[in-house]
Design a protein around this motif. Structure first.
Motif, short mmCIF file in Angstrom:
data_model
loop_
_atom_site.label_atom_id
_atom_site.label_comp_id
_atom_site.label_asym_id
_atom_site.label_seq_id
_atom_site.Cartn_x
_atom_site.Cartn_y
_atom_site.Cartn_z
N TYR A 176 48.69 -9.37 35.93
CA TYR A 176 49.79 -9.14 36.87
C TYR A 176 49.34 -9.43 38.30
O TYR A 176 50.04 -10.14 39.06
CB TYR A 176 50.27 -7.70 36.74
N ASN A 217 46.26 -6.38 31.26
CA ASN A 217 47.60 -6.68 31.76
C ASN A 217 47.67 -6.53 33.27
O ASN A 217 48.35 -7.30 33.97
CB ASN A 217 48.62 -5.74 31.10
N ALA A 235 49.71 -1.33 36.53
CA ALA A 235 49.67 -2.47 37.44
C ALA A 235 50.26 -2.12 38.79
O ALA A 235 49.73 -2.52 39.84
CB ALA A 235 50.39 -3.66 36.83
#
Length: 909
Positions: A366, A362, A335
């Motif tokens: 984020y 993810n 991320a």
């Protein structure tokens, strides 16, 4: 865009690789849940079924039947677009629309590893093979084939062409781009690259986006960017990059994205530019906001960027990106890496490997959170998405579901396209030793009936060339022998043809392979088919040099005819090694047309002499202290050529401007025309005794200059470019026309050779290149010449200062010929001409001279297709500043562009 959720916007930023040749439920979830904006097709991820000869062994594809690659890829891309359309379908302003995926692929040419679509497709050569023809029309033709074939299978974004300039080839790896590039001269790479992009756009009918790479140029990178775990650094200064590496990118960005010859996107490299202010040695430009700003604010690309140009980050899982992440974060924190690349200024984030998919959910969550809480992230995402959507609209028009999901249409692998590749292969053939086709015909006889030929090949040798375990060899052992038997069945018999590998050759030289040594002894011809030299990774690639050092000292090998065919880059052999061979020819590509061309050279095929002989080295050939060829010298004007001039009007009237133009393209030392942007000086010796110099830049090999004489009498024109210098017979102003043709040297002063002058047939002429920044040439997109408005004639006896251009009396310092897109300062044409945006700005102000012009009106005129809100005040102010500087440098003193604070500008004449 206003109706999109943060999740949808974030997803649009990603181009991802996935596993398998079909749109599986897992792949569909990438689109339906993560809302990704694009996909990347590759052999590595088993997306493309090319057949047993090319497929990775671990993909599990059938090996007992031929593949129909075009049909398989077309089916896959349609499935992907259907999934995307189902997810994004909505009604906007009463119309049903959906968002297509960007379907991307590498298709650089020269087969594997950088050409993904092989079986059934036209065998496209390497860029350097195209460059060796020095024929921009050939570059456009290849781009046309690629554009047509990619559209036919549903690919809408090409990660190419490669516009890097190989200005210092480095034998032995170490970051060398090799045959991936068009050449080593910035102007030629610019011209070939722009024509290639033009072919892509025209033959895909606007359905293929071109991503020029690797901005701002690989230059003299010291390592390979894809595998290194330490920074890959370019040490050039900004000025050096502007003079060389940035030139092709400036040419590809001269206009609005997607126009003919203009790149839709630029791919940012993962290199560090330590010599440029704002950049550092330990941070790749991909992750450096200040470095990105330093480059994308340059005048070479700033207008393109302002007009919506897209920036694509190179694969964020490559070695250099991984190395940076580990230095910065201690590990590859997915991320954080994506956020840094986005905030640096990249719009599309490319993730080629499938391992990214584990972390992608993810990462998107984020970034979605950051979008909602951080204004900077939100602004950057919105800007990137706006550019991405604009490109998709450009590719698919109304974004209707029927248009997005339609089955791809078109033909691939057409016989006429394959025939063109055969022609290109012959035209790229470059004779290095001997150095010409004529010398070769007399120096080396073709193998006769009964003579034995030993081929030494690299492609079926894991110690000589990639790939190794996962893929089958690019060609099976004996490929050249089988082609020779197929092409010349009456001249050869199988028992007289043998094949060994370079590893076998090395073992024979070390006394470890009696069988290979006997094959060398038995052969009359030893033909070495060479690819690239990379002794650290492929030890057998060094065997060619070892063999050439020993061949004349081994008694059993004396008297053999030694032939070397370079199917990769050619600049590896030194002077001593060259002396120990009979024939050295570079073909630059390992596709079958180039293999066939090599066999034709070996056997002196009659068709060879109709097409071959014009191929020239497009890069430097320098090994240690041995200089075989310098590209800069080879492309400068040949001082021994004959020239002709066209004059318009003929005869030139007194007190009016007249134009002289080269009647034929200016030729370079290598026998081809000079590249666009070559500097040509015209020095006019006028009847009043004064001399005046006009500098022009070539377009299509032609150059022109405009002059005004206020007195009748003879005018001589001296033309110079590099080592070339000629003086014309006199052109009579106010008289009976130009002097008759003269023999070389007639009428020349100081030992210069004269050349004839011919009247011009038409006002049509080619455009020129524009000089921007420090020694930077960029393409002008205007090619039509319209006669300029004629000023009033000066009295016949008017005196003229020798230090100034003669001019007719006129109260106006600036004259703008709007129809002809020409600007005159004090009756002298402004050269190089203004860029498109610069001219459109000045023309609008000129047509409204003395009146206040609001910013909004100027923006609509200069950038008619852009959202007025998307053009910043800084962009307009910067454009005005550049126009002011050009006018001031050309001698405009009274005329000025006045800033009206809070409103706009006014031109005062």
């Amino acid at each position: 865009m206003q109706a999109m959720t943060p999740r949808e916007k974030i997803g649009q930023l990603f181009v991802v690789g996935f596993l398998g040749p079909e749109a599986t439920p897992e792949v569909r979830r990438l689109v339906s849940e993560l809302r990704v904006g694009g996909v990347y097709l590759s052999q590595e991820n088993c997306n493309i079924v090319n057949g047993p000869a090319h497929d990775p062994r671990d993909c599990g594809f059938p090996r007992d039947r031929p593949a129909d690659t075009p049909a398989q890829v077309a089916r896959l891309t349609q499935q992907l677009q259907q999934a995307a359309c189902e997810t994004t379908r909505r009604v906007v302003e009463g119309r049903e629309v959906c968002l297509p995926l960007l379907v991307t692929v590498d298709h650089e040419g020269d087969g594997r590893p950088l050409t993904r679509l092989l079986n059934g497709f036209t065998p496209v050569p390497s860029a350097m093979a195209i460059g060796a023809t020095f024929d921009p029309a050939m570059a456009e033709a290849v781009g046309c084939i690629v554009g047509r074939e990619l559209r036919a299978v549903g690919v809408n974004m090409l990660l190419g062409p490669d516009l890097d300039v190989l200005d210092m080839p480095r034998s032995g790896g170490q970051g060398d781009q090799g045959v991936r590039v068009f050449g080593g001269h910035p102007l030629w790479v610019a011209e070939m690259g722009s024509r290639y992009v033009q072919g892509l756009h025209s033959c895909s009918e606007g359905r293929l986006a071109a991503v020029a790479k690797h901005f701002p140029g690989h230059g003299r990178s010291n390592r390979r960017v894809d595998i290194e775990d330490i920074p890959v650094v370019v040490g050039k200064s900004l000025g050096e990059l502007q003079q060389v590496d940035l030139v092709p990118f400036a040419a590809a960005a001269q206009g609005r994205p997607g126009e003919a010859g203009v790149a839709d996107a630029l791919m940012t490299s993962h290199l560090s530019y330590a010599g440029v202010p704002g950049c550092g040695a330990d941070v790749p430009i991909t992750f450096s906001p200040s470095c990105m700003q330093a480059f994308y604010s340059l005048p070479e690309v700033a207008s393109w960027r302002q007009a919506g140009g897209l920036v694509v980050a190179d694969d964020l899982g490559s070695g250099a990106a991984l190395a940076y992440a580990k230095r910065k974060f201690g590990d590859y924190l997915h991320a954080n890496v994506m956020e840094e690349a986005l905030l640096a200024g990249n719009d599309l984030l490319a993730l080629a490997a499938v391992w990214h998919l584990q972390e992608l959910p993810n990462t998107i969550r984020y970034l979605e959170s950051r979008y909602q809480t951080d204004a900077t992230v939100r602004q950057r995402v919105d800007d990137a998405v706006r550019r991405i959507l604009a490109l998709k609209v450009h590719l698919y028009g109304g974004l209707t579901p029927g248009e997005v999901t339609a089955a791809p249409q078109g033909n691939v692998g057409r016989p006429e396209d394959r025939a063109l590749m055969d022609t290109l292969a012959l035209r790229s053939v470059t004779f290095i030793r001997p150095s010409s086709l004529a010398e070769y015909r007399s120096a080396l006889p073709a193998p006769g009936i009964g003579q034995r030929v030993l081929f030494v090949e690299c492609w079926d040798d894991p110690a000589c060339s990639p790939p190794r375990e996962r893929y089958p060899p690019y060609w099976t052992r004996g490929k050249l022998a089988s082609l020779a038997l197929e092409m010349y069945p009456g001249r050869l018999s199988p028992e007289n043809l043998r094949t060994i590998s370079f590893s076998d050759l090395g073992a024979a030289l070390r006394g470890q392979s009696p069988e290979a040594l006997q094959a060398l002894r038995d052969a009359d011809y030893i033909v070495l088919a060479y690819l690239e030299r990379d002794p650290l990774e492929y030890p057998a690639s060094e065997t060619l040099k070892t063999f050439l050092r020993q061949v004349r000292s081994v008694p059993e090998l004396r008297g053999k005819q030694v032939v070397v065919f370079a199917f990769g880059s050619p600049y590896h052999l030194d002077a001593g090694e060259l002396l120990n061979l009979n024939l050295f020819v570079s073909l630059y590509s390992k596709t079958e047309p180039h293999l066939r061309a090599a066999i034709k050279v070996l056997f002196q095929d009659p068709t060879l002499f109709a097409e071959a002989g014009q191929g020239r080295m497009p890069v430097d050939y320098v090994v240690d202290s041995y200089v075989f060829s310098r590209i800069a010298q080879q492309v400068e004007a040949d001082p021994d050529q004959e020239l002709r001039l066209r004059v318009q009007p003929d005869p030139p009237p007194v007190g009016e401007t007249f134009t002289v133009e080269l009647a034929a393209p200016l030729l370079a030392r290598n026998g081809h025309r000079v590249p666009d942007g070559t500097k040509v000086d015209f020095v006019f010796s006028l009847p009043d005794g004064s001399t005046h110099r006009v500098t022009s830049l070539t377009r299509g090999g032609l150059a022109r200059a405009t002059m005004l004489s206020t007195r009748p009498g003879p005018v001589r024109v001296t033309v110079s470019s590099g080592p070339l210098q000629w003086t014309s017979p006199p052109v009579t102003v106010g008289g009976g026309g130009s002097a008759p043709p003269s023999s070389p040297g007639a009428g020349a002063a100081d030992g210069q050779r004269g050349f004839p002058v011919a009247p011009v047939a038409s006002a049509a002429t080619a455009g020129v290149l524009v000089l921007l920044g420090v020694g930077l040439y960029v393409l002008s997109r205007r090619a039509r010449l319209v006669p300029r408005p004629q000023p009033a004639a000066a009295p016949a006896d008017a005196g003229v200062e020798a230090s100034s251009l003669p001019q007719a009396a006129t109260p106006q310092e600036i004259t703008v010929d709007v129809a002809g897109r020409r600007v005159f300062i004090n009756a002298s044409e402004l050269l190089p001409p203004l860029s498109r945006e610069q001219f459109d700005l000045l023309a609008y102000l000129y047509q409204n001279a003395g009146r206040a012009c609001p910013r909004e009106d100027i923006v609509r005129h200069v950038w008619p297709g852009a959202d007025a809100g998307g053009i910043s005040d800084q962009a307009l102010d910067s454009l005005v500043h550049r126009v002011r500087e050009r006018l001031r440098a050309a001698g405009a003193i009274r005329a000025r562009i006045v800033t009206l604070r809070g409103m706009g500008y006014r031109l005062e004449l």
